[in-house]
Design an enzyme around this catalytic site. Structure first.
Site, PDB file in Angstrom:
ATOM      1  N   TRP A 102       3.029  14.606  28.618  1.00 56.50           N
ATOM      2  CA  TRP A 102       1.888  13.850  29.135  1.00 56.50           C
ATOM      3  C   TRP A 102       0.601  14.252  28.433  1.00 56.50           C
ATOM      4  O   TRP A 102      -0.279  13.413  28.224  1.00 56.50           O
ATOM      5  CB  TRP A 102       1.803  14.029  30.652  1.00 56.50           C
ATOM      6  CG  TRP A 102       3.095  13.661  31.307  1.00 56.50           C
ATOM      7  CD1 TRP A 102       3.964  14.493  31.961  1.00 56.50           C
ATOM      8  CD2 TRP A 102       3.718  12.367  31.294  1.00 56.50           C
ATOM      9  NE1 TRP A 102       5.077  13.789  32.364  1.00 56.50           N
ATOM     10  CE2 TRP A 102       4.957  12.485  31.972  1.00 56.50           C
ATOM     11  CE3 TRP A 102       3.351  11.128  30.784  1.00 56.50           C
ATOM     12  CZ2 TRP A 102       5.826  11.416  32.151  1.00 56.50           C
ATOM     13  CZ3 TRP A 102       4.222  10.044  30.957  1.00 56.50           C
ATOM     14  CH2 TRP A 102       5.431  10.202  31.637  1.00 56.50           C
ATOM     15  N   ASP A 172      -5.453  16.317  34.566  1.00 57.37           N
ATOM     16  CA  ASP A 172      -4.375  15.459  35.046  1.00 57.37           C
ATOM     17  C   ASP A 172      -3.529  16.313  35.979  1.00 57.37           C
ATOM     18  O   ASP A 172      -2.755  17.153  35.544  1.00 57.37           O
ATOM     19  CB  ASP A 172      -3.540  14.949  33.864  1.00 57.37           C
ATOM     20  CG  ASP A 172      -2.289  14.202  34.317  1.00 57.37           C
ATOM     21  OD1 ASP A 172      -2.117  13.951  35.527  1.00 57.37           O
ATOM     22  OD2 ASP A 172      -1.452  13.872  33.439  1.00 57.37           O
ATOM     23  N   LYS A 196       3.944  11.745  43.499  1.00 57.30           N
ATOM     24  CA  LYS A 196       4.606  13.057  43.521  1.00 57.30           C
ATOM     25  C   LYS A 196       4.406  13.730  44.879  1.00 57.30           C
ATOM     26  O   LYS A 196       5.350  14.029  45.578  1.00 57.30           O
ATOM     27  CB  LYS A 196       4.043  13.968  42.426  1.00 57.30           C
ATOM     28  CG  LYS A 196       3.893  13.320  41.062  1.00 57.30           C
ATOM     29  CD  LYS A 196       5.214  13.147  40.353  1.00 57.30           C
ATOM     30  CE  LYS A 196       4.975  12.708  38.907  1.00 57.30           C
ATOM     31  NZ  LYS A 196       6.224  12.570  38.148  1.00 57.30           N
TER      32      LYS A 196
END
Length: 359
Positions: A102, A172, A196
């Site tokens: 990511w 992030d 999540k």
């Protein structure tokens, strides 16, 4: 009703209590005669939900009046682009810590707008660690420093925020958001896909320091991609049902005892699995011990054939979502906030029995 032990990396397990409440309100929300997902986002019912979610999030994180809370769409992947679009121009530099897939994607998008200085990368060791505190040399006049707090694919996690020496910090936090207390004063932007720890897929939570927002240096930017467009208003139809679910999860977090409760709870769950991995060499953790994640536990067995057998047999014990990411293979147990202790204990018991059978 069959409920598996859900170790999916995301969309991930939701609290059973939250699902049951959503189920009870699905057809007739507060005797309004319709579901919340059928109502106008400008009606009093949804406006109240939206306001509650913002207030709960502010209270949980201690945001005070320094930050704006936005409920956007497009996931973290859109944020990879939207952040540099608002805060990075040609000839300017942003620092990025590269700790996994990511981070790589965020770096790729930022390079479309300005210069990227990769101040740290663990790519050569297959992203098996995050930097130690103080490791990496930051650009003095960088517009911001960006990092990924938890790496879902490789099972690594920052123990604390990087020290940027005054350079604005952007995070992030998609896969460990609200799993532990953070020092919110160190952040200028923290963002997370909800799927999540905080709710279902479909809403991205973006928290921006008001002072930093004023530094946005773009005028010729599409309206919907300008953060200022979304402050204090619903510019477009929000992901209303996803925000409703987030509000229920935030209420659940508050009732459980907040972030200090979940830090202890998640640490204890992770320790059960890591202790089993570390007993001998039948299971092998992929992350350096100091960089291990409490959210995503990644490990390997001796052969891919043995891993396939492990996964197949685990499914017969109602252990679901354990297959590692397609890019790295192996086994991955994601034990976010809503993953109960009983599920982790069931996984460890299975690991012990499988090892006894195969060793």
């Amino acid at each position: 009703m069959k409920r598996v032990h859900n170790f999916s990396a995301g969309p991930a397990a939701l609290p059973l209590e939250v699902l049951e409440q959503a189920q009870s309100e699905l057809l007739n929300y507060k005797n309004a005669g319709a579901s919340i997902m059928e109502m106008s986002h400008r009606g009093k019912e949804y406006v109240e939900v939206d306001a509650q979610a913002r207030e709960r999030l502010s209270n949980i994180l201690g945001l005070g009046d320094k930050f704006e809370v936005l409920f956007l769409q497009g996931g973290a992947s859109t944020q990879f682009m939207q952040i540099p679009y608002n805060f990075l121009s040609e000839g300017e530099t942003a620092d990025y810590l590269n700790t996994g897939a990511w981070s790589n994607k965020a770096i790729k998008e930022a390079k479309l707008f300005g210069n990227v200085n990769e101040v740290f990368s663990s790519k050569e060791s297959n992203f098996n660690r995050v930097p130690k505190l103080g490791e990496g040399s930051f650009t003095k006049d960088a517009k911001y420093v960006h990092y990924t707090s938890n790496n879902t694919i490789f099972g690594t996690q920052f123990a604390q925020e990087p020290e940027t020496n005054g350079v604005p910090l952007i995070c992030d936090a998609s896969s460990d958001f609200l799993s532990r207390p953070i020092d919110i004063d160190k952040y200028d932007i923290i963002y997370a896909g909800a799927q999540k720890n905080v709710g279902p897929a479909g809403v991205t939570i973006v928290i921006i320091r008001k002072e930093f927002l004023e530094k946005a240096n773009k005028e010729n930017i599409p309206t919907i991609l300008n953060y200022k467009t979304h402050v204090g208003t619903m510019f477009n139809t929000p992901p209303a049902y996803a925000v409703y679910m987030v509000n229920l999860v935030l209420e659940w977090i508050e009732k459980k005892g907040g972030l200090s409760y979940f830090e202890k709870f998640n640490t204890e769950k992770a320790a059960l699995v890591y202790n089993e991995i570390d007993k001998d060499d039948f299971y092998t953790g992929t992350a350096e011990v100091a960089s291990r994640s409490n959210m995503n536990i990644v490990f390997r067995l001796a052969t891919e054939e043995l891993e396939a057998e492990f996964l197949a047999k685990a499914a017969t014990f109602n252990l679901s979502g354990l297959k590692g990411h397609r890019s790295v293979g192996g086994i991955r147990a994601s034990i976010y906030n809503a993953c109960p202790q009983e599920s982790v204990e069931a996984l460890v018991k299975f690991m012990q029995e499988f090892k006894a059978e195969k060793a």
